[in-house]
Motif scaffolding. Sequence first.
Motif, PDB file in Angstrom:
ATOM      1  N   ASN A  51       0.831  -1.226   0.000  1.00 12.97           N
ATOM      2  CA  ASN A  51       0.000   0.000   0.000  1.00 12.97           C
ATOM      3  C   ASN A  51       0.858   1.266   0.000  1.00 12.97           C
ATOM      4  OD1 ASN A  51       0.865   0.459   2.613  1.00 12.97           O
ATOM      5  ND2 ASN A  51      -1.181   0.678   3.487  1.00 12.97           N
ATOM      6  N   GLY A  52       2.160   1.104  -0.199  1.00 12.47           N
ATOM      7  CA  GLY A  52       3.029   2.266  -0.436  1.00 12.47           C
ATOM      8  C   GLY A  52       3.479   3.000   0.818  1.00 12.47           C
ATOM      9  N   LEU A  53       3.333   2.363   1.973  1.00 13.67           N
ATOM     10  CA  LEU A  53       3.618   3.122   3.200  1.00 13.67           C
ATOM     11  C   LEU A  53       5.072   3.564   3.291  1.00 13.67           C
ATOM     12  CD1 LEU A  53       4.876   1.601   6.138  1.00 13.67           C
ATOM     13  CD2 LEU A  53       3.103   0.045   5.392  1.00 13.67           C
ATOM     14  N   PHE A  54       6.016   2.724   2.860  1.00 11.31           N
ATOM     15  CA  PHE A  54       7.426   3.127   2.941  1.00 11.31           C
ATOM     16  C   PHE A  54       7.779   4.112   1.823  1.00 11.31           C
ATOM     17  CE2 PHE A  54       7.498  -0.972   5.218  1.00 11.31           C
ATOM     18  CZ  PHE A  54       7.947  -0.485   6.446  1.00 11.31           C
ATOM     19  N   ALA A  55       7.138   3.971   0.677  1.00 13.89           N
ATOM     20  CA  ALA A  55       7.357   4.937  -0.406  1.00 13.89           C
ATOM     21  C   ALA A  55       6.981   6.335   0.097  1.00 13.89           C
ATOM     22  CB  ALA A  55       6.508   4.555  -1.620  1.00 13.89           C
ATOM     23  N   ARG A  56       5.862   6.422   0.808  1.00  7.87           N
ATOM     24  CA  ARG A  56       5.430   7.742   1.302  1.00  7.87           C
ATOM     25  C   ARG A  56       6.381   8.264   2.379  1.00  7.87           C
ATOM     26  NH1 ARG A  56       0.818   5.201   0.253  1.00  7.87           N
ATOM     27  NH2 ARG A  56       0.536   4.341   2.325  1.00  7.87           N
ATOM     28  N   ARG A  57       6.845   7.381   3.270  1.00  5.03           N
ATOM     29  CA  ARG A  57       7.783   7.857   4.305  1.00  5.03           C
ATOM     30  C   ARG A  57       9.048   8.420   3.655  1.00  5.03           C
ATOM     31  NH1 ARG A  57       7.651   3.955   9.640  1.00  5.03           N
ATOM     32  NH2 ARG A  57       5.396   3.672   9.686  1.00  5.03           N
ATOM     33  N   LEU A  58       9.518   7.762   2.603  1.00  5.80           N
ATOM     34  CA  LEU A  58      10.751   8.222   1.945  1.00  5.80           C
ATOM     35  C   LEU A  58      10.496   9.512   1.170  1.00  5.80           C
ATOM     36  CD1 LEU A  58      11.936   4.688   0.892  1.00  5.80           C
ATOM     37  CD2 LEU A  58      13.147   6.196   2.486  1.00  5.80           C
ATOM     38  N   ALA A  59       9.298   9.608   0.550  1.00  4.20           N
ATOM     39  CA  ALA A  59       8.958  10.842  -0.178  1.00  4.20           C
ATOM     40  C   ALA A  59       8.858  12.006   0.807  1.00  4.20           C
ATOM     41  CB  ALA A  59       7.649  10.655  -0.939  1.00  4.20           C
ATOM     42  N   GLU A  60       8.328  11.725   2.006  1.00  7.82           N
ATOM     43  CA  GLU A  60       8.250  12.788   3.032  1.00  7.82           C
ATOM     44  C   GLU A  60       9.640  13.302   3.400  1.00  7.82           C
ATOM     45  OE1 GLU A  60       6.032  11.107   6.272  1.00  7.82           O
ATOM     46  OE2 GLU A  60       4.154  11.371   5.154  1.00  7.82           O
ATOM     47  N   LEU A  61      10.639  12.432   3.277  1.00  4.90           N
ATOM     48  CA  LEU A  61      12.018  12.845   3.591  1.00  4.90           C
ATOM     49  C   LEU A  61      12.688  13.530   2.396  1.00  4.90           C
ATOM     50  CD1 LEU A  61      13.185   9.674   5.586  1.00  4.90           C
ATOM     51  CD2 LEU A  61      12.601  11.925   6.512  1.00  4.90           C
ATOM     52  N   GLY A  62      11.943  13.668   1.297  1.00  3.67           N
ATOM     53  CA  GLY A  62      12.467  14.428   0.160  1.00  3.67           C
ATOM     54  C   GLY A  62      12.974  13.566  -0.988  1.00  3.67           C
ATOM     55  N   ALA A  63      12.914  12.238  -0.844  1.00  5.01           N
ATOM     56  CA  ALA A  63      13.391  11.380  -1.942  1.00  5.01           C
ATOM     57  C   ALA A  63      12.372  11.403  -3.091  1.00  5.01           C
ATOM     58  CB  ALA A  63      13.584   9.956  -1.442  1.00  5.01           C
ATOM     59  N   GLU A  64      12.871  11.149  -4.300  1.00  2.00           N
ATOM     60  CA  GLU A  64      11.986  11.007  -5.471  1.00  2.00           C
ATOM     61  C   GLU A  64      11.712   9.529  -5.635  1.00  2.00           C
ATOM     62  OE1 GLU A  64      13.363  12.753  -9.116  1.00  2.00           O
ATOM     63  OE2 GLU A  64      14.129  14.472  -7.989  1.00  2.00           O
ATOM     64  N   VAL A  65      10.498   9.100  -5.305  1.00  2.00           N
ATOM     65  CA  VAL A  65      10.229   7.673  -5.198  1.00  2.00           C
ATOM     66  C   VAL A  65       9.363   7.162  -6.342  1.00  2.00           C
ATOM     67  CG1 VAL A  65       9.430   5.828  -3.668  1.00  2.00           C
ATOM     68  CG2 VAL A  65      10.336   7.946  -2.680  1.00  2.00           C
ATOM     69  N   THR A  66       9.835   6.087  -6.967  1.00  2.00           N
ATOM     70  CA  THR A  66       9.020   5.313  -7.906  1.00  2.00           C
ATOM     71  C   THR A  66       8.710   4.002  -7.196  1.00  2.00           C
ATOM     72  OG1 THR A  66      10.083   6.277  -9.839  1.00  2.00           O
ATOM     73  CG2 THR A  66       9.002   4.150 -10.162  1.00  2.00           C
ATOM     74  N   ALA A  67       7.447   3.580  -7.206  1.00  2.00           N
ATOM     75  CA  ALA A  67       7.052   2.388  -6.449  1.00  2.00           C
ATOM     76  C   ALA A  67       6.177   1.517  -7.337  1.00  2.00           C
ATOM     77  CB  ALA A  67       6.290   2.802  -5.194  1.00  2.00           C
ATOM     78  N   PHE A  68       6.327   0.208  -7.198  1.00  2.99           N
ATOM     79  CA  PHE A  68       5.444  -0.672  -7.977  1.00  2.99           C
ATOM     80  C   PHE A  68       5.105  -1.936  -7.208  1.00  2.99           C
ATOM     81  CE2 PHE A  68       9.611  -2.395  -9.183  1.00  2.99           C
ATOM     82  CZ  PHE A  68       9.383  -3.773  -9.127  1.00  2.99           C
ATOM     83  N   ASP A  69       4.007  -2.527  -7.644  1.00  2.00           N
ATOM     84  CA  ASP A  69       3.559  -3.805  -7.100  1.00  2.00           C
ATOM     85  C   ASP A  69       2.794  -4.496  -8.223  1.00  2.00           C
ATOM     86  OD1 ASP A  69       3.150  -4.817  -3.952  1.00  2.00           O
ATOM     87  OD2 ASP A  69       1.746  -5.721  -5.385  1.00  2.00           O
ATOM     88  N   PHE A  70       2.709  -5.840  -8.182  1.00  2.00           N
ATOM     89  CA  PHE A  70       1.941  -6.494  -9.255  1.00  2.00           C
ATOM     90  C   PHE A  70       0.471  -6.614  -8.916  1.00  2.00           C
ATOM     91  CE2 PHE A  70       2.621 -11.412  -8.545  1.00  2.00           C
ATOM     92  CZ  PHE A  70       2.190 -11.292  -7.253  1.00  2.00           C
ATOM     93  N   SER A  71       0.071  -6.233  -7.690  1.00  2.00           N
ATOM     94  CA  SER A  71      -1.344  -6.230  -7.353  1.00  2.00           C
ATOM     95  C   SER A  71      -1.935  -4.871  -7.719  1.00  2.00           C
ATOM     96  CB  SER A  71      -1.536  -6.502  -5.853  1.00  2.00           C
ATOM     97  OG  SER A  71      -2.820  -6.066  -5.451  1.00  2.00           O
TER      98      SER A  71
END
Length: 269
Positions: free
Chosen positions: A63-83
């Motif tokens: 559900n992208g929870l770590f992608a969002r935490r990293l984006a909050e820290l300023g990282a440019e995040v690309t995230a994917f899942d097969f679901s």
Amino acid sequence: MTLDNSTRLANEETRRAWDANASFWDAKMGEGNDFASLLCWPALRSLLDPQPGRRILDIACGNGLFARRLAELGAEVTAFDFSAELVKLAQGRTSPPLHVTYHVLDTADESALLALGERDFDSSFCNMALFDMADIEPLFRALPKLLKPGGTFVFTLTHPAFNNATAMHVVEEVDDEGEIKTVYSIKVSRYMTASQSRGLAIRGQPEPQLYFDRPLQYYLNLGFQAGFVLDGFEERSCPPGHPQGSPIGWGGKFSEIPPVLAARMRLMD
Ligand SMILES: C[S@@+](CC[C@H](N)C(=O)[O-])C[C@H]1O[C@@H](n2cnc3c(N)ncnc32)[C@H](O)[C@@H]1O
């Protein structure tokens, strides 16, 4: 994708199960349960060392929870899942000013992975998902091409020495010189042989899912063959006294046995 038939069927069953469990998983995980926040995140954060502007790839983002935490820290995040269901839920949880680029993508599809952008990422990570994947070899082949020189791949696993389909949580009593002591331990009867079995990520989930048990050397050797070296490693457990989620589940009573392992592999230049 060039999977053999049984791997293809296992991969399809896995995707169906994650789609069926997506809403349940999202409701239970939210923006991070204890397991994610206490055991996974500190290791991910220190091993990934996210800096503003760094390009990070979240592999099997749920559900992208770590992608969002990293984006909050300023990282440019690309995230994917097969679901596709999980990606929909992840997108629903990500609103401006927070930005994450999401894709529906299967790690077994090497050419789809490469289409994310060759030499585009400073680092990548896969939290608690390699053992959910029917075939991780296409991912390990693609990673050296997706990462910039010196780029890193961080992965966490439920520690394979203490978690697999044979692992039993045991509680026993012993009379130790007149003091009755309770001893918590894990009994494992298979480790070396890779195998697959159905299980539950979270009690009460609508459908069981497939797990792919593999010894640690399998993961590390795939990394070494792909040109990575191991340059960070952590084993994490709950501190003594931490509440038990269930009577003999992971919690403070098992503080001597790490449920989580985190490794950082770095591309040799
Ligand atoms: C235990 S969840 C972890 C999700 C997320 N990384 C987290 O920590 O919350 C495992 C995830 O792996 C995904 N997954 C399993 N096999 C996959 C594959 N072949 N390609 C992409 N995602 C996959 C599932 O859909 C699920 O979201």
